[in-house]
Scaffold this motif. Sequence first.
Motif, mmCIF file in Angstrom:
data_model
loop_
_atom_site.group_PDB
_atom_site.id
_atom_site.type_symbol
_atom_site.label_atom_id
_atom_site.label_comp_id
_atom_site.label_asym_id
_atom_site.label_seq_id
_atom_site.Cartn_x
_atom_site.Cartn_y
_atom_site.Cartn_z
ATOM 1 N N THR A 180 51.923 74.653 26.407
ATOM 2 C CA THR A 180 53.471 74.470 26.432
ATOM 3 C C THR A 180 53.916 74.129 28.057
ATOM 4 N N TYR A 181 53.395 75.049 28.722
ATOM 5 C CA TYR A 181 53.610 74.902 30.227
ATOM 6 C C TYR A 181 51.984 74.524 30.849
ATOM 7 N N THR A 228 53.278 62.760 32.718
ATOM 8 C CA THR A 228 54.829 62.398 32.195
ATOM 9 C C THR A 228 54.788 61.038 31.310
ATOM 10 N N ALA A 232 53.789 63.259 27.334
ATOM 11 C CA ALA A 232 54.691 63.849 26.768
ATOM 12 C C ALA A 232 54.937 65.156 27.471
ATOM 13 N N MET A 233 54.688 65.086 28.825
ATOM 14 C CA MET A 233 55.075 66.392 29.701
ATOM 15 C C MET A 233 56.171 65.796 30.385
ATOM 16 N N GLU A 234 56.952 66.864 31.082
ATOM 17 C CA GLU A 234 57.848 66.597 32.158
ATOM 18 C C GLU A 234 57.537 67.441 33.346
ATOM 19 N N LYS A 252 55.954 70.830 31.716
ATOM 20 C CA LYS A 252 56.358 71.384 30.437
ATOM 21 C C LYS A 252 56.137 70.188 29.329
ATOM 22 N N SER A 253 55.652 70.818 28.195
ATOM 23 C CA SER A 253 55.189 69.914 27.197
ATOM 24 C C SER A 253 56.838 69.411 26.448
ATOM 25 N N SER A 254 57.076 68.155 26.482
ATOM 26 C CA SER A 254 58.181 67.786 25.680
ATOM 27 C C SER A 254 58.096 67.782 24.143
#
Length: 276
Positions: A180-181, A228, A232-234, A252-254
């Motif tokens: 997730t992170y 990113t 699909a991560m920010e 962090k995964s979006s």
Amino acid sequence: MAAPMGEGPPGPEPGAAPYGNFPNYSRFHPPEARVRLLPRGLLRSLFPAPAGPLLGLDVGCNSGELSVALYRHLLGLQESKGSLDEPAAGKDLNLLCCDIDPVLIERAQQCSPFPASISFAELDIMDSSARDSFLSSYLGRFGRSTFDIGFCMSVTMWIHLNHGDRGLVEFLAFLSSVCTYLLMEPQPWKCYRAAARRLRRLGRSDFDHFRALAINGDMVERITQILTKDCAMELVRCFGSTSWDRSLLLFKSSASSPEGRSPVLKNEVPEQEQQL
Ligand SMILES: C[S@@+](CC[C@H](N)C(=O)[O-])C[C@H]1O[C@@H](n2cnc3c(N)ncnc32)[C@H](O)[C@@H]1O
């Protein structure tokens, strides 16, 4: 202690560590200099009300010094003389730490001050069949399908040099699918040149992929772009840089849910890799 600009200590020894599996890595890149960049209470702010124990994955843990330092720092544990604090109730973190080098893992296991919470395992993270079954089985023990947080500290260059652009992109896609992170500490490009130079000085040829790498230059920027745009991560935050010029970046995964029910261990190939 001198902190060299490159990835290893001076002298010929690093040439014998083709995966960055230096036997005394933490002596020349001390864990404390990295963890102190992370704010105290970071875990609490990322996970204010966890439903159960938090799960972390440390990829390329070497002999475990940084893994233990991260564990202590994130849980706010002090190392007191003679005795080691145990995590307080409600501060439950389980770390799975893996490395390709069995000797380093054996040392980590022998020296671990928290064997109940930190597991060390020999694993080539690029070997997808061994990796997926091993990680699924670990996560399954907690009824989970993903880790809450992954640590990828000074590992990307070694994956990139040994597996090329395609391997790096695949590796980042894998991490983003299972965490997730993600806390990343990428090596800058000058470390790649230093690592290749060291090999040459030993009379050995370059890493297979070094001259063909199209992903190069500003590695923080390039890795951020891949995570990113394709994974699909920010980017949540940059915690600054160490004195030897390594940035610590939190992504962090979006896509994933807080319960870790996002699709697991999928081996999807992102768009960028298909173009390579
Ligand atoms: C430079 S060390 C970093 C150690 C630790 N993460 C730190 O920052 O202190 C890189 C580590 O990645 C490990 N490594 C490289 N390729 C790997 C792979 N394919 N699978 C697992 N570990 C790998 C190496 O064995 C080495 O211990």
